[in-house]
Design an enzyme around this catalytic site. Structure first.
Site, PDB file in Angstrom:
ATOM      1  N   ARG A  97     -41.200  -3.602 -21.628  1.00  0.00           N
ATOM      2  CA  ARG A  97     -40.042  -4.487 -21.681  1.00  0.00           C
ATOM      3  C   ARG A  97     -38.752  -3.684 -21.558  1.00  0.00           C
ATOM      4  O   ARG A  97     -38.649  -2.588 -22.114  1.00  0.00           O
ATOM      5  CB  ARG A  97     -40.047  -5.255 -23.005  1.00  0.00           C
ATOM      6  CG  ARG A  97     -41.166  -6.296 -23.111  1.00  0.00           C
ATOM      7  CD  ARG A  97     -41.317  -6.767 -24.546  1.00  0.00           C
ATOM      8  NE  ARG A  97     -42.183  -7.931 -24.668  1.00  0.00           N
ATOM      9  CZ  ARG A  97     -43.508  -7.876 -24.791  1.00  0.00           C
ATOM     10  NH1 ARG A  97     -44.121  -6.700 -24.770  1.00  0.00           N
ATOM     11  NH2 ARG A  97     -44.223  -8.975 -24.911  1.00  0.00           N
TER      12      ARG A  97
ATOM     13  N   HIS B 126     -36.732  -4.641 -26.419  1.00  0.00           N
ATOM     14  CA  HIS B 126     -37.824  -5.018 -27.329  1.00  0.00           C
ATOM     15  C   HIS B 126     -39.155  -4.395 -26.908  1.00  0.00           C
ATOM     16  O   HIS B 126     -40.223  -4.974 -27.089  1.00  0.00           O
ATOM     17  CB  HIS B 126     -37.960  -6.537 -27.428  1.00  0.00           C
ATOM     18  CG  HIS B 126     -36.755  -7.226 -27.980  1.00  0.00           C
ATOM     19  ND1 HIS B 126     -36.511  -7.330 -29.335  1.00  0.00           N
ATOM     20  CD2 HIS B 126     -35.695  -7.807 -27.376  1.00  0.00           C
ATOM     21  CE1 HIS B 126     -35.369  -7.974 -29.530  1.00  0.00           C
ATOM     22  NE2 HIS B 126     -34.846  -8.262 -28.348  1.00  0.00           N
TER      23      HIS B 126
ATOM     24  N   ARG C  62     -44.336 -11.601 -32.855  1.00  0.00           N
ATOM     25  CA  ARG C  62     -44.096 -10.219 -32.416  1.00  0.00           C
ATOM     26  C   ARG C  62     -42.760  -9.745 -32.972  1.00  0.00           C
ATOM     27  O   ARG C  62     -41.725 -10.358 -32.730  1.00  0.00           O
ATOM     28  CB  ARG C  62     -44.096 -10.112 -30.888  1.00  0.00           C
ATOM     29  CG  ARG C  62     -44.017  -8.664 -30.383  1.00  0.00           C
ATOM     30  CD  ARG C  62     -44.056  -8.611 -28.858  1.00  0.00           C
ATOM     31  NE  ARG C  62     -44.151  -7.236 -28.367  1.00  0.00           N
ATOM     32  CZ  ARG C  62     -43.094  -6.445 -28.118  1.00  0.00           C
ATOM     33  NH1 ARG C  62     -41.862  -6.895 -28.319  1.00  0.00           N
ATOM     34  NH2 ARG C  62     -43.265  -5.214 -27.681  1.00  0.00           N
TER      35      ARG C  62
ATOM     36  N   ASN D 111     -33.888 -12.993 -33.931  1.00  0.00           N
ATOM     37  CA  ASN D 111     -33.556 -11.623 -34.323  1.00  0.00           C
ATOM     38  C   ASN D 111     -33.399 -11.560 -35.830  1.00  0.00           C
ATOM     39  O   ASN D 111     -33.283 -12.593 -36.501  1.00  0.00           O
ATOM     40  CB  ASN D 111     -32.245 -11.164 -33.665  1.00  0.00           C
ATOM     41  CG  ASN D 111     -32.406 -10.839 -32.190  1.00  0.00           C
ATOM     42  OD1 ASN D 111     -33.501 -10.561 -31.723  1.00  0.00           O
ATOM     43  ND2 ASN D 111     -31.312 -10.880 -31.460  1.00  0.00           N
TER      44      ASN D 111
ATOM     45  N   PHE E 164     -25.059  -9.408 -20.648  1.00  0.00           N
ATOM     46  CA  PHE E 164     -26.227  -8.789 -21.271  1.00  0.00           C
ATOM     47  C   PHE E 164     -26.598  -7.455 -20.622  1.00  0.00           C
ATOM     48  O   PHE E 164     -26.867  -6.477 -21.330  1.00  0.00           O
ATOM     49  CB  PHE E 164     -27.420  -9.747 -21.240  1.00  0.00           C
ATOM     50  CG  PHE E 164     -28.534  -9.319 -22.144  1.00  0.00           C
ATOM     51  CD1 PHE E 164     -28.427  -9.460 -23.517  1.00  0.00           C
ATOM     52  CD2 PHE E 164     -29.694  -8.755 -21.642  1.00  0.00           C
ATOM     53  CE1 PHE E 164     -29.444  -9.045 -24.360  1.00  0.00           C
ATOM     54  CE2 PHE E 164     -30.714  -8.339 -22.468  1.00  0.00           C
ATOM     55  CZ  PHE E 164     -30.583  -8.492 -23.838  1.00  0.00           C
TER      56      PHE E 164
ATOM     57  N   HIS F 144     -40.408 -17.285 -24.085  1.00  0.00           N
ATOM     58  CA  HIS F 144     -39.399 -17.893 -23.212  1.00  0.00           C
ATOM     59  C   HIS F 144     -38.698 -19.001 -23.991  1.00  0.00           C
ATOM     60  O   HIS F 144     -39.355 -19.885 -24.551  1.00  0.00           O
ATOM     61  CB  HIS F 144     -40.075 -18.448 -21.957  1.00  0.00           C
ATOM     62  CG  HIS F 144     -39.164 -19.208 -21.044  1.00  0.00           C
ATOM     63  ND1 HIS F 144     -37.849 -18.855 -20.834  1.00  0.00           N
ATOM     64  CD2 HIS F 144     -39.379 -20.315 -20.274  1.00  0.00           C
ATOM     65  CE1 HIS F 144     -37.293 -19.706 -19.983  1.00  0.00           C
ATOM     66  NE2 HIS F 144     -38.202 -20.590 -19.636  1.00  0.00           N
TER      67      HIS F 144
ATOM     68  N   ARG G 117     -30.274 -16.935 -21.004  1.00  0.00           N
ATOM     69  CA  ARG G 117     -31.609 -16.498 -21.420  1.00  0.00           C
ATOM     70  C   ARG G 117     -32.691 -17.435 -20.895  1.00  0.00           C
ATOM     71  O   ARG G 117     -33.837 -17.024 -20.692  1.00  0.00           O
ATOM     72  CB  ARG G 117     -31.672 -16.414 -22.953  1.00  0.00           C
ATOM     73  CG  ARG G 117     -30.789 -15.325 -23.541  1.00  0.00           C
ATOM     74  CD  ARG G 117     -30.801 -15.344 -25.057  1.00  0.00           C
ATOM     75  NE  ARG G 117     -32.001 -14.730 -25.603  1.00  0.00           N
ATOM     76  CZ  ARG G 117     -32.327 -14.773 -26.908  1.00  0.00           C
ATOM     77  NH1 ARG G 117     -31.553 -15.420 -27.760  1.00  0.00           N
ATOM     78  NH2 ARG G 117     -33.431 -14.194 -27.336  1.00  0.00           N
TER      79      ARG G 117
ATOM     80  N   ARG H 285     -43.135  -8.007 -15.155  1.00  0.00           N
ATOM     81  CA  ARG H 285     -43.924  -7.341 -16.197  1.00  0.00           C
ATOM     82  C   ARG H 285     -45.397  -7.722 -16.113  1.00  0.00           C
ATOM     83  O   ARG H 285     -46.274  -6.875 -16.264  1.00  0.00           O
ATOM     84  CB  ARG H 285     -43.404  -7.712 -17.590  1.00  0.00           C
ATOM     85  CG  ARG H 285     -42.187  -6.973 -18.045  1.00  0.00           C
ATOM     86  CD  ARG H 285     -42.074  -6.975 -19.566  1.00  0.00           C
ATOM     87  NE  ARG H 285     -43.086  -6.131 -20.156  1.00  0.00           N
ATOM     88  CZ  ARG H 285     -44.131  -6.592 -20.857  1.00  0.00           C
ATOM     89  NH1 ARG H 285     -44.285  -7.876 -21.048  1.00  0.00           N
ATOM     90  NH2 ARG H 285     -45.004  -5.756 -21.361  1.00  0.00           N
TER      91      ARG H 285
END
Length: 753
Positions: A128, A131, A167, A203, A216, A395, A414, A425
């Site tokens: 990633r 993260h 996670r 977060n 970002f 997501h 986002r 990924r």
């Protein structure tokens, strides 16, 4: 020759191994690497794969389109007793490549070699961008029913149980970085609801660096290692980070949180989570409210000291990951309550003068209390880290009916970014078919083909409308609880690249956070700013950030400036008048100590029966006792988990002294650097160092019998949070009480109020 069928032989061997595991591992401390102890000699009798450890889980065995298969979860793992190719052909040798003679060249026809090496060459996927360093666990979420009035989401109805995967992660570091760096932590939860997957991507800080997603890449480029040298790793103590945040002052609120103790959590289990953004909830009648999501840990919020974080980074860089998995294995299941702050859904989308669409702002809990709506319990560790923790894909657009988004410009960006990143990924658009990502709801999406398509679709008409497939799939309506994008009125306005005027306040909430801290926490913030800015090369960047601090609070600015050897500037904006929020401080409350580690120092002269009683009491209290002695193995009949050479104070939440160990034979500076730390004493100097560090880090310490001599030689006897007594059980009881406050806070000196 065994006359039983091969399957029966395998079953018997596995069951025997499982019984042996239960006998040996159950009463011991967590951390055994496998589900059975290894024999001394290499096993040669064929049998099937050993069962997973009791606390290990795996994704549900569902098809790529969400149907239950009924297949045991163990069926996803390796099968059979013998080594095979990827297609199931049994192999007699995997240690030697096929050659033209023993000393000849390797032959191109060696299909096993090519398969094995090719897979190895491709067994890593791109990590990633942010993260990357993470740890995950399975669990269950149980709803209280208290949200039913504000949302029609089925998983929030009273008593509803929803499987989840969580996670945790750091933001800036690579996969190989340390757990205990000063950084923001991710707290991403995948709810496998029967109405579709819900991803709550949170977060451990309620505010973000930026207000608009278009920035970002800028904040991450600034925070990541410098592109020329690729240093420093996993930290913000460098020029590019402070250059950006001192110029881009909307980042100051998040920076203050990061410089506080929140930036270095003690554990994932003692970490709050925040959805950051404002979401919209829709109830069965179509009425809407705005909400912010909060995760509240059962154990309270608790952090590491800066020195602890530095020590742990070298001693055990996997500290947070190990803590999470050991807690689950020992039955101290991590728990959080999910709560919401509820606000009226007005056209202004503000509350108490606070813009709810600004992700750099909070609404203090004193103004809008957090209402608990359910409990999350993590009770299973992953069976395979790559298959689950690395491949899980979150997501923000994964929303069930009853939860919708708002116009927060960071959230809007986002919604695009998270979906887009999985294409690279995870190798294409079918990442939702990877087992850990598979929904627990029926899927009939008309999406076809692409890389890594696992489903075998039937029908000839993946389009709508159609008649060749009988019209399937059909649109859902209200009776089928279809997802509805809330019909919010969009105000008439020109297309512009701009932010609302309410986004311009960059300092009032930073000041609110500072004034809400206790003196001890303020000292830690001053220390963090001083260290981070002291690592910057350019004076102009330090001076610019000091100007930002001057606009927050003159005491903070003056103290950091003193540490940097620079003059403190005057504020350039009026200091905001704010009301402190006690909910932001970590100090002043008491919490359970479940899953904490208690170090018990013993020697051959200790009352081992008494120590065993204390061990049982620690286990009964939901904590884990670790016996620390001069050597491994046993002391009497007592198993030893740490030695003076391998143990360190940072592993323990409290220290108990059941003896006064004399210097061991290896207590030599040439053998162990820690042995030179305390000079010549009658107590092993590494034990004195352990006690001195635990005292300096404000941990509870207890001693009985000869252990009181260690307190005297360490110079800590009679100080706050240090308990001495005649019996171990009595001393542990007092230490357990002290642990409820997380630390003995009065031991920390403070020069600011």
């Amino acid at each position: 020759m065994d006359s039983r069928k091969p399957a029966k032989v395998v079953k018997d061997v596995v069951e025997a191994a499982t019984e042996k595991v239960t006998d040996i591992l159950t009463p011991d401390v967590p951390g055994a690497p496998g589900s059975a102890p290894p024999p001394f000699d290499e096993p040669t009798t064929p049998h099937g794969p050993l069962p997973p450890k009791e606390e290990q889980g795996a994704p549900d065995t569902r098809t790529p389109t969400g149907a239950e298969t009924g297949v045991p979860k163990i069926a996803k793992g390796q099968q059979g007793s013998f080594l095979t190719t990827a297609n199931g052909a049994r192999l007699r040798d995997t240690d030697h490549s096929l050659k033209a003679g023993p000393r000849g060249p390797v032959l191109l026809q060696d299909h096993h070699l090519r398969e094995k090496i090719t897979h190895f060459d491709h067994e890593r996927i791109p990590e990633r961008v942010v993260h990357a360093r993470g740890a995950g666990a399975h669990g269950v979420f149980v709803a209280y029913g208290t949200a039913e009035e504000v949302t029609r989401a089925g998983f929030l109805k009273k008593g509803a149980e929803t499987p989840v995967f969580v996670r945790f992660s750091t933001v800036l570091g690579s996969r190989g970085s340390a757990d205990t760096v000063r950084d923001t932590r991710g707290f991403a939860t995948k709810f496998y609801t029967d109405e579709g997957t819900f991803d709550l991507v949170a977060n451990n800080m309620p505010v973000f660096f930026i207000q608009d997603a278009i920035k970002f890449p800028d904040i991450i480029h600034a925070g990541k290692p410098h592109p020329d040298r690729e240093i420093p790793q996993a930290q913000s103590a460098h020029d590019t980070f402070w250059d950006f945040v001192s110029l881009h002052t909307e980042a100051q609120h998040h920076t203050m949180w990061n410089m506080s103790d929140r930036g270095i959590p003690r554990s994932y289990r003692t970490m709050e989570g925040f959805g950051v953004h404002t979401f919209r909830l829709v109830n069965a009648a179509g009425a809407t409210v705005l909400v912010k999501f909060h995760w509240k840990p059962k154990l309270g919020v608790h952090s590491l000291t800066w020195e602890e974080a530095q020590l742990i980074g070298g001693i055990d860089p996997d500290f947070h990951r190990r803590d999470l998995y050991d807690a689950i294995e020992s039955g101290a299941y991590p728990e959080w309550e999910l709560g919401i702050q509820v606000f009226p859904d007005t056209p202004e989308e503000t509350f108490a003068g606070i813009d709810l669409l600004d992700p750099t702002k909070i609404v203090p809990e004193e103004l809008a209390p957090v209402q608990a709506i359910g409990r999350l319990t993590l009770n299973r560790t992953p069976r395979n880290f790559f298959a689950e923790t690395e491949q899980v894909a979150f997501h923000l657009g994964h929303l069930p009916p009853g939860i919708d988004v708002t116009n927060d410009p960071l959230l809007q960006g986002r919604l695009f970014s998270y979906l887009d990143t999985q294409l690279t990924r995870l190798g294409g658009p079918n990442f939702s078919q990877i087992p850990i990502n598979r929904p627990h709801a029926e899927v009939n999406d008309m999406l076809r083909d692409g890389f890594h398509q696992h489903a075998v679709h039937a029908g000839v008409a993946p389009y709508r409308p159609n008649s060749l497939d009988g019209g399937n799939p059909f649109p859902a309506g209200d009776r089928e609880n279809a997802f509805v994008d809330t019909p919010v009125t969009v105000a008439e306005a020109p297309k512009v690249r701009a932010a609302p005027a309410s986004f311009d306040d960059h300092y009032s909430q930073v000041r609110l956070f500072w004034l809400s801290m206790s003196p001890v926490e303020k000292e830690h913030i001053i220390r963090a700013y001083t260290f981070e800015l002291g690592k910057c090369y350019h004076q102009a960047i330090k001076e610019r950030q000091l100007q930002c601090l001057a606009n927050v609070d003159p005491v903070l600015c003056e103290q950091v400036a003193t540490g940097l050897g620079l003059p403190a500037p005057k504020p350039t904006v009026p200091l905001a008048e704010v009301q402190p929020s006690p909910a932001l401080s970590q100090v002043g409350r008491e919490w359970p100590a479940d899953g904490r580690m208690v170090g018990i120092v013993v020697d051959a002269d200790s009352d081992l029966d008494g120590v065993n009683q204390v061990r049982r009491a620690v286990f009964a209290a939901g904590m884990v006792p670790l016996v620390v002695a001069a050597h491994g193995g046993t002391v009497g009949d007592l198993p030893v988990q740490r030695t003076f050479a391998t143990g360190r104070s940072v592993e323990f939440d409290a220290v108990l002294l059941a003896g006064s160990p004399a210097p061991a034979p290896d207590a030599l500076p040439a053998r162990d650097d820690k042995a030179g730390a305390a000079g010549s004493t009658t107590v092993d100097p590494r034990v004195l160092l352990l006690v001195e560090e635990a005292w300096r880090h404000a941990k509870a310490i207890g001693a009985w019998d000869a252990g009181a001599e260690v307190l005297r030689q360490a110079g800590v006897a009679g100080t706050p949070g240090v308990v001495a007594g005649d019996a171990g059980a009595e001393v542990f009881g007092a230490v357990q009480q002290l642990m409820g406050a997380h630390r003995v806070w009065e031991r920390f000196p403070a020069s600011v109020s």
